[in-house]
Enzyme design. Structure first.
Site, PDB file in Angstrom:
ATOM      1  N   CYS A 175      90.196  38.110  32.337  1.00 11.76           N
ATOM      2  CA  CYS A 175      90.110  37.876  33.786  1.00 11.76           C
ATOM      3  C   CYS A 175      90.017  36.373  34.035  1.00 11.76           C
ATOM      4  CB  CYS A 175      88.862  38.543  34.362  1.00 11.76           C
ATOM      5  SG  CYS A 175      88.645  40.264  33.931  1.00 11.76           S
ATOM      6  N   CYS A 230      93.125  33.880  34.493  1.00 18.15           N
ATOM      7  CA  CYS A 230      93.760  33.688  35.798  1.00 18.15           C
ATOM      8  C   CYS A 230      92.745  33.220  36.844  1.00 18.15           C
ATOM      9  CB  CYS A 230      94.395  34.981  36.293  1.00 18.15           C
ATOM     10  SG  CYS A 230      95.805  35.523  35.327  1.00 18.15           S
ATOM     11  N   HIS A 231      91.569  33.864  36.841  1.00 16.85           N
ATOM     12  CA  HIS A 231      90.617  33.644  37.940  1.00 16.85           C
ATOM     13  C   HIS A 231      89.577  32.578  37.628  1.00 16.85           C
ATOM     14  CE1 HIS A 231      92.153  37.158  40.087  1.00 16.85           C
ATOM     15  NE2 HIS A 231      92.022  37.877  38.996  1.00 16.85           N
ATOM     16  N   CYS A 284      78.530  63.784  57.165  1.00  9.55           N
ATOM     17  CA  CYS A 284      77.683  62.646  56.783  1.00  9.55           C
ATOM     18  C   CYS A 284      76.818  62.225  57.967  1.00  9.55           C
ATOM     19  CB  CYS A 284      78.533  61.454  56.358  1.00  9.55           C
ATOM     20  SG  CYS A 284      79.867  61.840  55.218  1.00  9.55           S
ATOM     21  N   HIS A 325      72.993  60.740  58.334  1.00  5.47           N
ATOM     22  CA  HIS A 325      72.894  59.284  58.229  1.00  5.47           C
ATOM     23  C   HIS A 325      73.044  58.538  59.548  1.00  5.47           C
ATOM     24  CE1 HIS A 325      72.535  59.713  53.945  1.00  5.47           C
ATOM     25  NE2 HIS A 325      73.599  60.490  53.932  1.00  5.47           N
ATOM     26  N   ARG A 333      78.041  57.993  44.418  1.00  9.79           N
ATOM     27  CA  ARG A 333      77.051  58.331  45.444  1.00  9.79           C
ATOM     28  C   ARG A 333      77.652  59.303  46.474  1.00  9.79           C
ATOM     29  NH1 ARG A 333      72.023  59.296  46.796  1.00  9.79           N
ATOM     30  NH2 ARG A 333      73.200  61.190  47.156  1.00  9.79           N
ATOM     31  N   CYS A 380      76.594  63.207  47.332  1.00 16.67           N
ATOM     32  CA  CYS A 380      76.249  63.660  48.678  1.00 16.67           C
ATOM     33  C   CYS A 380      77.100  64.870  49.068  1.00 16.67           C
ATOM     34  CB  CYS A 380      76.477  62.531  49.683  1.00 16.67           C
ATOM     35  SG  CYS A 380      74.965  61.907  50.437  1.00 16.67           S
TER      36      CYS A 380
END
Lengths: 257, 106
Positions: free
Chosen positions: A72, A75-76, A173, A177, A214, A218
């Protein structure tokens, strides 16, 4: 009298139970729902087990891979400079695919296209470590996902999924939430579902995990069939959640109970 | 890719009580879990942690399957001279990792 009040209260609740989006001023990171001990664990880098993955990610960043024999870093360069603030913009629109990709998806695209290596499996130690390392460079940076006008239809799709009731429990959801984040479920805080710290270390998982993990947990919880890792639906949900949390600072790697 | 995070104060006054915090990357597989096909997942845990200061053991702990992944061990000690803390974790499947940290006592 008390009963009458209760009934009046319940009726009011029922009438606002649909899609009451959280006002900007009331948005709270999952961090604010945690105990002092868990907060301390996140706050100190030598106590935060997520940092172990960040260390691994730093190693992987510099390791050459694939038939292109590139790391990585080739290039970065230095991630501390080049990746600062990048994670705040993910999921981002990928022109070649015509749809958004999340940070994990971007890392795997880089692996296949530029390193000519096989993509990492979802939730593999390598992918979690690299995405944690990249996202950690944006710690404290406000989330800015979903700004790109090309993303608008996908944000909307994610929003629809967020509002959609599904599963045997017939819950969306939003029912937890947006409407009940100030309450508890089986003794645990429900929270607002603001994705500020992913990938994050969950004490329950005893590991780092992605936002997709996650979300899948849920969805299984409401007894619906979870979307596959990397599916467009999960990325759209991620995108909607990130745009919903726009402006909130990134905490990666966060710790959650 | 095992890695450790160590927190030892860089400086202390002679006789100070200092806190040392260590975090070691390890899955701590209990040996009590089964796969979907019914096979036991073999135990893979750290069994012992030792801290030496200038060669003398100052802290030791035995670890067991009930300890969570990525064990976080903290303890207190006093320092009377400058020197080096050496940490060692030993476990199943030949697991053996070391780390060190120096402290200057004024």
């Amino acid at each position: 009298m008390k009963i009458a009040l209760c009934i009046a209260f319940v009726t009011t609740m029922a009438s606002v139970a649909f899609a009451t989006e959280i006002p900007q001023s009331e948005r709270r990171s999952g961090y604010s729902f945690m105990s002092a001990d868990t907060k301390a664990m996140q706050d100190e880098d030598t106590a935060n087990p997520g940092m172990l993955f960040v260390l691994d990610g730093e190693t992987l960043w510099k390791r050459k891979a694939g038939s292109a024999d590139k790391a990585c870093a080739d290039c970065h360069n230095d991630a501390r400079v080049s990746m600062k603030g990048i994670a705040a913009h993910y999921p981002a629109f990928e022109k070649a695919l015509g749809r958004p990709v999340d940070l994990e998806g971007r890392i795997n695209l880089c692996r296949t296209n530029h390193q000519q290596a096989s993509p990492f499996a979802y939730e593999s130690r390598e992918l979690l470590a690299l995405s944690a390392y990249v996202a950690q460079q944006s710690r404290g940076v406000p989330i800015a996902a979903g700004d790109d006008p090309e993303l608008a239809p996908f944000v909307e799709k994610g929003r629809e999924l967020f509002m959609q009731r599904q599963g045997q429990l017939n819950l969306g959801c939003t029912n937890c939430h947006d409407d009940n984040w100030d309450k508890k479920l089986a003794g645990s805080a429900i929270t607002q579902g603001q994705p500020t710290g992913y990938p994050l270390y969950r004490l329950e998982w005893q590991s780092l995990g992605s936002l997709q993990r996650r979300l899948r947990a849920c969805i299984t919880g409401i007894r619906a069939q979870a979307y596959d890792y990397g599916s467009p639906e999960l990325v759209e949900l991620e995108l909607y959640l990130k745009s919903r949390a726009r402006g909130m600072p990134i905490e990666t790697p966060a710790v959650r109970p | 890719m095992p890695s450790a995070l160590i927190n030892v104060p860089k400086k202390a006054k002679r006789g100070d009580i200092i806190e040392i915090k260590t975090l070691m990357s390890h899955i701590m597989e209990t040996g009590y879990r089964h796969t979907a096909s019914g096979d036991v997942v073999p135990r893979d845990i750290i069994t012992s942690f030792t801290c030496r200061f200038n060669g003398t053991e100052v802290f030791r702990a035995d670890l067991f399957p009930a300890i969570a992944a990525n064990p976080f061990i903290t303890f207190f000690t006093t320092v009377t001279e400058s020197g080096k803390f050496e940490f060692e974790w030993i476990g199943d499947k030949g697991f053996s990792e070391t780390a060190q940290a120096s402290i200057t006592v004024e």
